[in-house]
Design an enzyme around this catalytic site. Structure first.
Site, mmCIF file in Angstrom:
data_model
loop_
_atom_site.group_PDB
_atom_site.id
_atom_site.type_symbol
_atom_site.label_atom_id
_atom_site.label_comp_id
_atom_site.label_asym_id
_atom_site.label_seq_id
_atom_site.Cartn_x
_atom_site.Cartn_y
_atom_site.Cartn_z
ATOM 1 N N HIS A 148 -3.024 -17.071 8.333
ATOM 2 C CA HIS A 148 -3.210 -17.811 9.840
ATOM 3 C C HIS A 148 -2.988 -16.886 10.999
ATOM 4 O O HIS A 148 -3.677 -17.051 11.866
ATOM 5 C CB HIS A 148 -2.626 -19.237 9.827
ATOM 6 C CG HIS A 148 -3.017 -19.948 9.147
ATOM 7 N ND1 HIS A 148 -2.287 -20.373 7.938
ATOM 8 C CD2 HIS A 148 -3.940 -21.117 9.334
ATOM 9 C CE1 HIS A 148 -2.741 -21.526 7.346
ATOM 10 N NE2 HIS A 148 -3.773 -22.109 8.214
ATOM 11 N N ARG A 207 3.687 -26.020 -1.704
ATOM 12 C CA ARG A 207 2.213 -25.916 -1.677
ATOM 13 C C ARG A 207 1.589 -25.750 -3.178
ATOM 14 O O ARG A 207 0.912 -26.087 -3.833
ATOM 15 C CB ARG A 207 1.340 -25.578 -0.754
ATOM 16 C CG ARG A 207 1.715 -26.056 0.738
ATOM 17 C CD ARG A 207 0.913 -25.106 1.864
ATOM 18 N NE ARG A 207 -0.490 -25.176 1.562
ATOM 19 C CZ ARG A 207 -1.303 -24.407 2.237
ATOM 20 N NH1 ARG A 207 -0.936 -23.503 2.924
ATOM 21 N NH2 ARG A 207 -2.746 -24.734 2.337
ATOM 22 N N ASP A 238 -11.802 -20.422 3.264
ATOM 23 C CA ASP A 238 -10.889 -20.793 4.235
ATOM 24 C C ASP A 238 -11.364 -20.807 5.625
ATOM 25 O O ASP A 238 -12.259 -20.021 6.026
ATOM 26 C CB ASP A 238 -9.507 -19.712 3.903
ATOM 27 C CG ASP A 238 -8.168 -20.660 4.244
ATOM 28 O OD1 ASP A 238 -8.351 -21.954 4.894
ATOM 29 O OD2 ASP A 238 -7.209 -20.177 3.775
#
Length: 514
Positions: A195, A152, A267
């Site tokens: 996450h 990414r 986020d």
């Protein structure tokens, strides 16, 4: 009596403004391919943004109908999406992206190509009614073991990442889609996926200034309309709070030192880095207080109750004095300002498209074609000896790691589907774990093996499997679709710098000799 009535009216107006502002700063998600009634109702009450995910998208036509439904309720609604291209795609979640991701573009290192790819992707988003993209990633992938950034990122070189971040922002916004550069102040030097837990970067301030912050400076200079914060702890900047909740980082560094004036988006607030430490309600209050303007939520919690909880938490924080009303009002004003920019950009684009002027950022190799051109240019083929072309249909063995949450496991990857179109009879299977090599050899039989891997350097079982396959079958073709850190091996070794569908097609063409 008149005075009392006027005072009550003013009080109710203040209450309404406060509630509207609290809704305005939220960017929630929802389930389904049409907008549920609660979303439409909340748009009428002040909600100004929604976030779309793969679960909301079935086709371009359906997506256009969905965004039209939202705009019928509020014509300036911000419709956001996490569409990086490459491995992280929502538009093409079930087929794989028509555009390579950042790492492939960085491997080519042609800033004009990056701008063209971003512009083409932006036009596709704009055509579907999406006007805010949570991209690009400006993270410098300085830790090759990073479990969440990897392909990414444009790469590990700061200057390369900076120039391509700026080009991407310029290209995307030329289509009237606001760029949201992420993950501030830089997620590339982490070994933990936010996450799942709270990552920590222990680099000193001089390193952070020279490495992590340089691409964000470039994005700001390029005019990025939004910046997304990272749920990471950076003790050199703030020893106590992660960036999303840090006034030192969001206000002191991003606003005051770097001079950024656009929208600051968090986020996803339901990520464990926040929920397991502060909780989603308190985390949202702290984020707005720290300088964030919009709360991203909805990847996991996608319901009206979540919106109500966050709205009420913000209102309560203002009433108790924990959150300054002026700060919430300023955040809401920045959301509305971005909505005005996207509305004006859409109007300009409609004019330009209608007049046939091509002023919306088009150029050579427009549309999907530019994605395949970029993927082909990114391909790197090495071999320990002369390449022997296929003499029959191969067996494609995908050595499959667990996908990170940002990428998801819905999106297909690999070369099998593309290779089967070029070489009918190609078969495939997925393998993982310590017994993978024996299973591959048994499944392949006498057919030539194409071993497809993702980040071999991060998975010991994958490296061991390749060792065994190459010892038994030296003509095995290796395709690395992650970050190519392990020494190249195979006959040949093909590095695609990402797992987008077009990257798979480019690799399949090389294998088939086209």
């Amino acid at each position: 009596m008149t005075t009392l009535a006027s005072g009550t009216a003013a009080s109710n107006a203040d209450k309404d403004d406060l509630t509207r502002d609290a809704l305005t700063v939220l960017q929630p998600g929802f389930t389904g391919t049409t907008a549920p009634d609660w979303v439409l109702r909340r748009l009428g009450e002040g909600l100004a943004s929604v976030g779309l995910f793969g679960r909301n998208i079935a086709s371009p036509e359906q997506l256009s109908a969905l965004t039209a439904q939202l705009r019928a309720e509020r014509d300036d609604v911000l419709v956001a999406i996490d569409e990086e291209g490459g491995d992280v795609t929502r538009l093409e979640v079930r087929s794989g992206s028509s555009y390579p991701g950042n790492h492939a573009l960085g491997a080519v290192d042609d800033v004009e190509l990056t701008r063209e790819v971003a512009s083409a992707l932006g036009r596709r988003l704009a055509d579907c009614g999406v006007n805010l993209n949570w991209a690009p990633s400006a993270d410098v992938n300085s830790n090759p073991g990073n479990p969440v950034i990897g392909v990414r990122s444009f790469g590990a070189d700061t200057d390369l990442v900076a120039r391509h971040t700026a080009a991407y922002v310029t290209g995307l916004q030329s289509a009237g889609v606001a760029a949201c550069t992420k993950h501030f102040p830089g997620h590339g030097d982490t070994a933990v996926d936010s996450h799942h837990a709270l990552p920590r970067i222990d680099a000193g301030l001089p390193v952070l200034q020279a490495r992590e912050l340089a691409p964000f400076r470039a994005a700001i200079a390029a005019g990025t309309r939004a910046v997304m914060s990272a749920h990471i702890l950076v003790p050199a900047l703030d020893p106590d709070r992660p960036a999303t909740l840090s006034r030192r980082i969001l206000t002191g560094l991003l606003r005051e030192e770097l001079g950024y004036e656009g929208l600051i988006v968090t986020d996803g607030m339901e990520m464990q880095a926040i929920t397991a430490t502060y909780g989603i309600e308190r985390g949202s209050v702290l984020a707005i207080g720290a300088g964030a303007d919009a709360i991203c939520v909805g990847g996991g919690l996608a319901d009206d109750e979540t919106v109500r909880r966050l709205r009420d938490a913000l209102v309560s924080a203002v009433r108790t004095g924990e959150l300054a009303e002026e700060r919430l009002a300023d955040a809401a004003a920045r959301v509305r300002a971005l909505a005005r920019w996207t509305t004006a950009a859409a109007a300009r684009r409609a004019e330009n498209t209608g007049s046939g002027s091509g002023a919306d950022g088009g150029g050579p190799g427009d549309g999907e074609e530019i994605g395949l051109i970029a993927a082909r240019r990114a391909l790197r083929v090495t071999s320990s000896g002369p390449y022997t072309p296929l003499t029959g249909a191969p067996y494609v063995a995908a050595l499959t790691p667990v996908a990170n949450i940002a990428v998801g496991d819905e999106t297909p990857w690999g070369v099998a589907a593309e290779l089967a179109r070029l070489v009918p009879g190609t078969e495939t299977g997925g393998f993982s774990g310590d017994d993978a090599a024996a299973e591959v050899l048994a499944a392949a039989g006498s057919r030539r093996i194409v071993a497809v891997v993702r980040d071999e350097h991060r998975h010991a079982w994958m490296a061991t499997t390749l060792d065994t396959l190459l010892a038994a079958r030296p003509d095995t073709i290796v395709v690395e679709m992650g970050v190519p850190q392990a020494p190249p091996r195979g006959a040949p070794h093909i590095a695609t710098y990402g797992a987008a569908r077009v990257c798979g097609r480019a690799a399949a063409e090389a294998i088939a000799g086209e």
